[in-house]
Design a protein around this motif. Structure first.
Motif, mmCIF file in Angstrom:
data_model
loop_
_atom_site.group_PDB
_atom_site.id
_atom_site.type_symbol
_atom_site.label_atom_id
_atom_site.label_comp_id
_atom_site.label_asym_id
_atom_site.label_seq_id
_atom_site.Cartn_x
_atom_site.Cartn_y
_atom_site.Cartn_z
ATOM 1 N N LEU A 173 0.822 -1.214 0.000
ATOM 2 C CA LEU A 173 0.000 0.000 0.000
ATOM 3 C C LEU A 173 0.857 1.266 0.000
ATOM 4 C CD1 LEU A 173 -2.726 -0.945 2.644
ATOM 5 C CD2 LEU A 173 -3.078 -0.710 0.169
ATOM 6 N N ASP A 174 0.399 2.279 -0.722
ATOM 7 C CA ASP A 174 0.988 3.619 -0.674
ATOM 8 C C ASP A 174 0.033 4.557 0.047
ATOM 9 O OD1 ASP A 174 3.280 2.879 -2.027
ATOM 10 O OD2 ASP A 174 2.498 3.449 -3.994
ATOM 11 N N GLU A 213 1.151 10.251 13.477
ATOM 12 C CA GLU A 213 2.081 10.280 14.607
ATOM 13 C C GLU A 213 3.231 9.282 14.469
ATOM 14 O OE1 GLU A 213 -0.110 9.854 18.310
ATOM 15 O OE2 GLU A 213 -1.929 10.584 17.311
ATOM 16 N N GLY A 214 2.954 8.102 13.917
ATOM 17 C CA GLY A 214 3.979 7.059 13.847
ATOM 18 C C GLY A 214 4.861 7.151 12.618
ATOM 19 N N ARG A 215 4.258 7.239 11.444
ATOM 20 C CA ARG A 215 5.033 7.227 10.200
ATOM 21 C C ARG A 215 6.031 8.382 10.116
ATOM 22 N NH1 ARG A 215 5.364 8.935 4.981
ATOM 23 N NH2 ARG A 215 5.743 7.345 3.374
ATOM 24 N N ASP A 222 14.360 6.912 1.956
ATOM 25 C CA ASP A 222 13.981 5.658 1.297
ATOM 26 C C ASP A 222 12.503 5.306 1.459
ATOM 27 O OD1 ASP A 222 16.653 5.272 0.552
ATOM 28 O OD2 ASP A 222 17.108 4.238 2.431
ATOM 29 N N SER A 223 11.730 6.200 2.066
ATOM 30 C CA SER A 223 10.342 5.869 2.377
ATOM 31 C C SER A 223 9.430 5.933 1.159
ATOM 32 C CB SER A 223 9.807 6.799 3.470
ATOM 33 O OG SER A 223 10.578 6.682 4.650
ATOM 34 N N ARG A 232 13.774 1.597 9.919
ATOM 35 C CA ARG A 232 14.831 2.291 9.180
ATOM 36 C C ARG A 232 14.300 3.165 8.060
ATOM 37 N NH1 ARG A 232 19.449 -2.480 8.594
ATOM 38 N NH2 ARG A 232 19.746 -2.831 10.844
ATOM 39 N N GLY A 233 12.984 3.229 7.932
ATOM 40 C CA GLY A 233 12.399 4.136 6.953
ATOM 41 C C GLY A 233 12.028 3.511 5.630
#
Length: 315
Positions: A173-174, A213-215, A222-223, A232-233
């Motif tokens: 998912l994006d 809040e989390g992402r 690299d996300s 690590r993203g």
């Protein structure tokens, strides 16, 4: 000789003489023309070495192979106690092999096409009931509840259960696949087939918390557009997503510990229990065939039978 070279040699090893040469040609056919994976090549070669060994035992040459010999080989396998799944794979290997032999002029006819595949036993999936699921997905409210890892775990299990999507689909998912206004997710499924699935309010709220809040705490160069991230993203991998599900569900209760596919099974069963029609569930799950969805009717009927036996005075 190192391990890699040893494995390569084992792929091409086989019966002496003509059989070994044929298998070498067949390996090239599987690899270069059919694009089969190394795992499939190894499995097929093991199956066909068994076939060639059988031909040697009964004194039949390769060019004398016909449907009667193939069926006798399968009967021999059955007599050795091989299960349905193994027999089905050996039939698949034999079909590809006889098609190859016919195409290369080694057989006059493709006898493998006449083989019938045994129906595989499909065990009923284990599912959580509605009460167990509701209790397991309730927020834990512990000290770690607002950490990025905890927010991701909550969002992962909520989305998997709410939508019934596969874990690989979730990891693919994006961010822009979420339509908050309509309460839907755009999902890329097997075979590149795209579908839109609804997402319930609790899952949408868990997803909003993760995205808000989390992402951001883990996002980096690299996300990209990935909805779910690792620490690590990078994009969340399926192995980590499975671990998230096990950790989150077992934290609620040992009896609710399940895998992502268990959440998918539970979602499908609860939809049918709630009155959803089979075609709608098929579309939500992304099944190309209705037969794949019908297994969940068996689960629902089992539950209905248990309720009937408990409740009916003359059951």
């Amino acid at each position: 000789m190192n391990e890699e070279h040893g494995e390569e040699r084992s792929l091409h090893a086989g019966p002496p003489g003509e059989g070994a040469a044929v298998l070498d040609d067949f390996v090239r056919h599987l690899d270069a023309e059919l694009g089969r994976s190394p795992h499939t090549v190894r499995a097929y070669l093991g199956d066909l070495r068994d076939l060639l060994g059988y031909l040697d035992r009964v004194g039949t040459r390769l060019e004398e192979l016909d449907i009667a010999v193939l069926r006798a080989w399968l009967a021999d396998l059955h007599g050795r106690g091989l299960g349905r799944a193994t027999l089905a794979r050996r039939i698949a290997a034999a079909r590809v092999f006889t098609a190859f032999l016919h195409r290369t002029g080694r057989l006059d006819h493709d006898f493998g096409r006449l083989l019938a595949t045994p129906k595989r036993h499909r065990p009923l999936p284990a599912v959580l009931d509605e009460r167990q699921t509701a209790e397991a997905l309730a927020p834990l409210h512990d000290d770690d509840d607002a950490s990025p890892a905890a927010l991701r775990r909550q969002a992962v299990v909520e989305v998997l259960y709410a939508t019934g999507i596969r874990v690989a689909e979730l990891c693919g998912l994006d961010v822009d696949d979420l339509d908050e206004e309509r309460g839907t997710l755009r999902v890329l499924g097997k075979g590149g087939r795209e579908r839109v699935v609804p997402i319930g309010r609790p899952a949408l709220e868990a997803l909003r918390r993760w995205l808000g809040e989390g992402r951001p705490a883990w996002a980096g160069p690299d996300s990209g557009a990935a909805m779910f991230l690792g620490a690590r993203g990078g994009r969340l991998g399926t192995r980590t997503a499975r671990r998230d599900v096990h950790e989150r569900m077992s934290a609620a209760s040992p009896e609710t510990d399940t895998a992502p596919h268990g959440l998918r099974h539970s979602a499908a069963t609860h939809l049918l229990n709630g009155g959803a029609d089979l075609r709608s569930v098929q579309e939500i799950l992304g099944h190309s065939s209705l037969a794949s969805t019908q297994i969940y009717t068996h689960v629902s009927i089992e539950r209905l039978t248990r309720v009937y036996n408990r409740a009916h005075p003359r059951a």
